[in-house]
Design a protein around this motif. Structure first.
Motif, PDB file in Angstrom:
ATOM      1  N   VAL A  15       3.462   5.916  -3.186  1.00 14.17           N
ATOM      2  CA  VAL A  15       2.034   6.161  -3.397  1.00 14.17           C
ATOM      3  C   VAL A  15       1.807   7.613  -3.799  1.00 14.17           C
ATOM      4  CG1 VAL A  15      -0.211   6.311  -2.237  1.00 14.17           C
ATOM      5  CG2 VAL A  15       1.228   4.306  -1.893  1.00 14.17           C
TER       6      VAL A  15
ATOM      7  N   ALA B 233       2.989   8.038  -7.452  1.00 15.62           N
ATOM      8  CA  ALA B 233       2.049   7.404  -8.385  1.00 15.62           C
ATOM      9  C   ALA B 233       0.765   8.220  -8.503  1.00 15.62           C
ATOM     10  CB  ALA B 233       1.735   5.984  -7.915  1.00 15.62           C
ATOM     11  N   SER B 234       0.274   8.737  -7.373  1.00  9.32           N
ATOM     12  CA  SER B 234      -0.963   9.527  -7.391  1.00  9.32           C
ATOM     13  C   SER B 234      -0.781  10.815  -8.182  1.00  9.32           C
ATOM     14  CB  SER B 234      -1.402   9.843  -5.956  1.00  9.32           C
ATOM     15  OG  SER B 234      -1.672   8.660  -5.237  1.00  9.32           O
TER      16      SER B 234
ATOM     17  N   SER C 175       2.290  -0.296 -15.346  1.00 13.73           N
ATOM     18  CA  SER C 175       2.464   0.743 -14.337  1.00 13.73           C
ATOM     19  C   SER C 175       1.150   1.077 -13.665  1.00 13.73           C
ATOM     20  CB  SER C 175       3.058   2.002 -14.978  1.00 13.73           C
ATOM     21  OG  SER C 175       4.350   1.742 -15.485  1.00 13.73           O
TER      22      SER C 175
ATOM     23  N   HIS D  55       0.434  -1.739 -11.300  1.00 16.06           N
ATOM     24  CA  HIS D  55       1.304  -1.621 -10.123  1.00 16.06           C
ATOM     25  C   HIS D  55       0.784  -0.549  -9.167  1.00 16.06           C
ATOM     26  CE1 HIS D  55       4.861  -3.285 -12.690  1.00 16.06           C
ATOM     27  NE2 HIS D  55       4.000  -4.226 -12.326  1.00 16.06           N
ATOM     28  N   SER D  56       0.317   0.537  -9.752  1.00 15.45           N
ATOM     29  CA  SER D  56      -0.213   1.621  -8.925  1.00 15.45           C
ATOM     30  C   SER D  56      -1.432   1.171  -8.127  1.00 15.45           C
ATOM     31  CB  SER D  56      -0.568   2.816  -9.816  1.00 15.45           C
ATOM     32  OG  SER D  56      -1.172   3.837  -9.069  1.00 15.45           O
ATOM     33  N   GLN D  57      -2.319   0.396  -8.780  1.00 17.64           N
ATOM     34  CA  GLN D  57      -3.513  -0.092  -8.100  1.00 17.64           C
ATOM     35  C   GLN D  57      -3.149  -1.070  -6.981  1.00 17.64           C
ATOM     36  OE1 GLN D  57      -6.679   1.005  -8.512  1.00 17.64           O
ATOM     37  NE2 GLN D  57      -5.676   2.519  -9.833  1.00 17.64           N
TER      38      GLN D  57
ATOM     39  N   LYS E 213      -1.749   0.883  -4.047  1.00 17.35           N
ATOM     40  CA  LYS E 213      -2.741   1.629  -3.273  1.00 17.35           C
ATOM     41  C   LYS E 213      -3.676   0.704  -2.502  1.00 17.35           C
ATOM     42  CE  LYS E 213      -2.899   5.760  -6.204  1.00 17.35           C
ATOM     43  NZ  LYS E 213      -3.757   6.574  -7.092  1.00 17.35           N
TER      44      LYS E 213
ATOM     45  N   SER F 118       9.066  -1.662 -11.303  1.00 16.54           N
ATOM     46  CA  SER F 118       8.944  -0.341 -11.931  1.00 16.54           C
ATOM     47  C   SER F 118      10.263   0.131 -12.534  1.00 16.54           C
ATOM     48  CB  SER F 118       8.462   0.694 -10.911  1.00 16.54           C
ATOM     49  OG  SER F 118       7.180   0.345 -10.420  1.00 16.54           O
TER      50      SER F 118
END
Length: 547
Positions: A410, A413-414, A427, A430-432, A435, A485
């Motif tokens: 996390v 990604a942030s 991507s 995936h990040s959403q 989180k 990823s």
């Protein structure tokens, strides 16, 4: 665990219907979530934690709706009312209905009656208070039991055993006992009388001085200036004298709470206090459990603090006096809301008061995520089946590692998004998921795990299982995103192979670990684990595992 998982599933499915509110699927998942919440808390009180999770998700959901300028206040109000109905009113109705059925079906007397008030007991078939008639007013010469008004405060009780050396005066123990017993019986005597009472019964009134003589041992209820066994600021209460002969410390003043001098003492209905004439203290049930020498019964003291509380109030429950007329007790039966409230108070206090038994294995919350120690269910030698509760080491330790891995992913990604790095659509998705979905599961794990650090009751390994559900789901989400990823670094063909190989390795490791340790679940016999030839030889990977 079933209802917790069903509640999470329903919550996620309901969130997915946000683009078409008030449709049939939207309502179905909302109501199913509410039903699952009532089931979770109805089975076990730790179900409250999933209510907190759904509640926080709902608050977040409503705050987004409130900030949506395309929705009118009327639309927001409809959303709010729908959630009140689906997540509060329906679960509450089902929960109360379950208890209504419970009270109708379980309507007979049992060994735990003493945990409940006299009025509650009067509705139980087979209880000595059910549909009986007893004398209405207390009189000298009566044989009685006195029940403390504190929930699970117990009956005033004594027995032949003495207080041990070093615990106040070495006189007969007086305790509070939660079960019906002949040692709960006391004779109400006048101060100057020994063996006989007058032929005409004399009623006890507010302000009268009495003696309470234990029927079985003939010793008087007594207190003096020695400190109580556990509540050190209170005085010790004992049984003293022989055949009713004692001293001035056996005298007690009867007071009807809210009464005036001369008022009669009503059986079952009057709240009574017993004030010691010599010291002025009041008879008190502390609710604390005595050690083994006190048979783990409840401590009775004489409190110098005279503020009225249920712990210092008693009612006369059983009442035997052939010289007095009887009345029916049917008028005392409580209503549904009264017994619902009382049953919950009894359950909560009983649960919080649980202490470990001798040689019983209990654990601490920090033990659980690292699989530090299991729980022995049976067997300690070669001839008995030995069953031991232990988490699958691969599952437990992968979950533990993944908690740290999730935080790192996390954070990465942030930072990547904040730095404006060019990421493809996958991507970003995936990040959403990481989180939002992962964050929800992490919150679920924290809500089902951290509260146990604040609990004073005895804790066991299985208390971690609801939190384990969320930890396992978080592991699934985290590893799934990690494998997907890999296409950021590898060509698609190699990325796909890595995903398949990763999942196969994970599943094989879990199954093989289960195979190695399955004897713990199904029962092992023969040589012990530390001996050669044992089915579990060489598998004590941690010294703290005691199978």
């Amino acid at each position: 665990m079933f209802f917790i998982t069903a509640a999470v599933l329903s919550m996620v499915k309901f969130n997915q219907q946000s683009y078409r509110p008030f449709t049939a699927p939207w309502w179905v998942w909302l109501v199913l979530c509410g039903v699952s919440l009532s089931g979770a808390v109805g089975v076990k009180f730790v179900g409250l934690f999933i209510i907190f999770l759904v509640g926080l998700n709902t608050i977040s959901d409503l705050s987004l709706l409130l900030g949506d300028l395309n929705l009118s206040l009327m639309d927001v109000s409809k959303h709010f009312l729908a959630r009140v109905v689906g997540l509060i009113l329906i679960p509450l109705f089902l929960y109360v209905t379950i208890f209504a059925v419970h009270f109708v079906v379980l309507n007979k007397s049992g060994p735990g009656d003493g945990f409940f008030s006299s009025a509650f007991q009067s509705r139980l078939i087979g209880n000595n208070l059910h549909n009986v008639s007893i004398p209405e007013y207390l009189a000298y010469g009566s044989t009685i039991t006195a029940k403390n008004l504190r929930i699970a405060g117990g009956y005033l009780h004594s027995h032949w055993h003495l207080y041990p050396e070093g615990v106040g005066a070495k006189q007969q123990q007086v305790t509070a006992y939660l079960h019906k017993d002949n040692n709960n019986l006391w004779l109400v005597r006048k101060p100057e009388e020994n063996d006989s009472e007058s032929r005409t019964p004399v009623l006890v009134r507010h302000g009268d001085i009495i003696r309470l003589e234990h029927k079985e041992t003939t010793r008087n209820l007594h207190t003096h200036l020695h400190e109580a066994p556990l509540t050190k600021k209170h005085f010790q209460v004992t049984g003293y004298g022989t055949n009713g002969t004692g001293d001035s410390n056996d005298l007690w003043r009867v007071e009807v709470c809210g009464g005036q001098k001369g008022d009669l003492v009503k059986v079952l209905r009057s709240k009574v206090r017993f004030l010691h004439k010599a010291t002025g203290c009041v008879l008190y049930s502390s609710g604390k459990t005595l050690p083994k020498w006190g048979w783990e019964q409840v401590e009775v003291t004489c409190s110098p603090y005279l503020k009225e509380s249920p712990s210092s109030q008693w009612n006369i429950e059983d009442h035997f006096n052939p010289k007095l007329p009887n009345i029916s007790l049917s008028v005392l039966k409580p209503n549904f809301l009264e017994i619902l409230l009382e049953s919950h108070i009894v359950m909560i206090r009983g649960n919080s008061g649980l202490k470990p038994k001798d040689n019983e294995m209990n654990s601490k919350p920090w033990h659980w995520p690292i699989n530090y120690q299991g729980l022995r269910f049976s067997g300690v030698n070669e001839t008995e089946y030995r069953v031991y509760l232990l988490g699958n080491p691969v599952v437990w330790w992968i979950n533990l590692v993944t908690l740290g891995l999730y935080v790192i992913m996390v954070a990465v990604a942030s930072v990547a998004i904040r730095r404006g790095l060019s990421l493809n659509q996958n991507s970003l998705e995936h990040s959403q998921v990481l989180k939002r979905g992962g964050g929800l599961l992490l919150l679920g794990w924290l809500l089902h795990y951290l509260p146990f650090y604040t609990m004073g009751r005895v804790l066991y390994y299985h208390h971690y299982f609801p939190a384990m559900l969320f930890s396992s789901m978080l592991t699934g989400v985290t590893l799934d995103i990690l494998f997907k990823s890999s296409d950021l670094l590898l060509q698609p063909i190699y990325s796909d192979r890595l995903k398949v190989a990763g999942w196969l390795l994970l599943e094989f490791s879990i199954l093989y670990s289960f195979y190695l340790f399955h004897h713990l679940s199904y029962g092992m016999m023969g040589p012990l684990a530390h001996e050669s030839g044992s089915a579990m030889a060489g598998l004590k990977w941690m010294d703290s595992w005691d199978f």
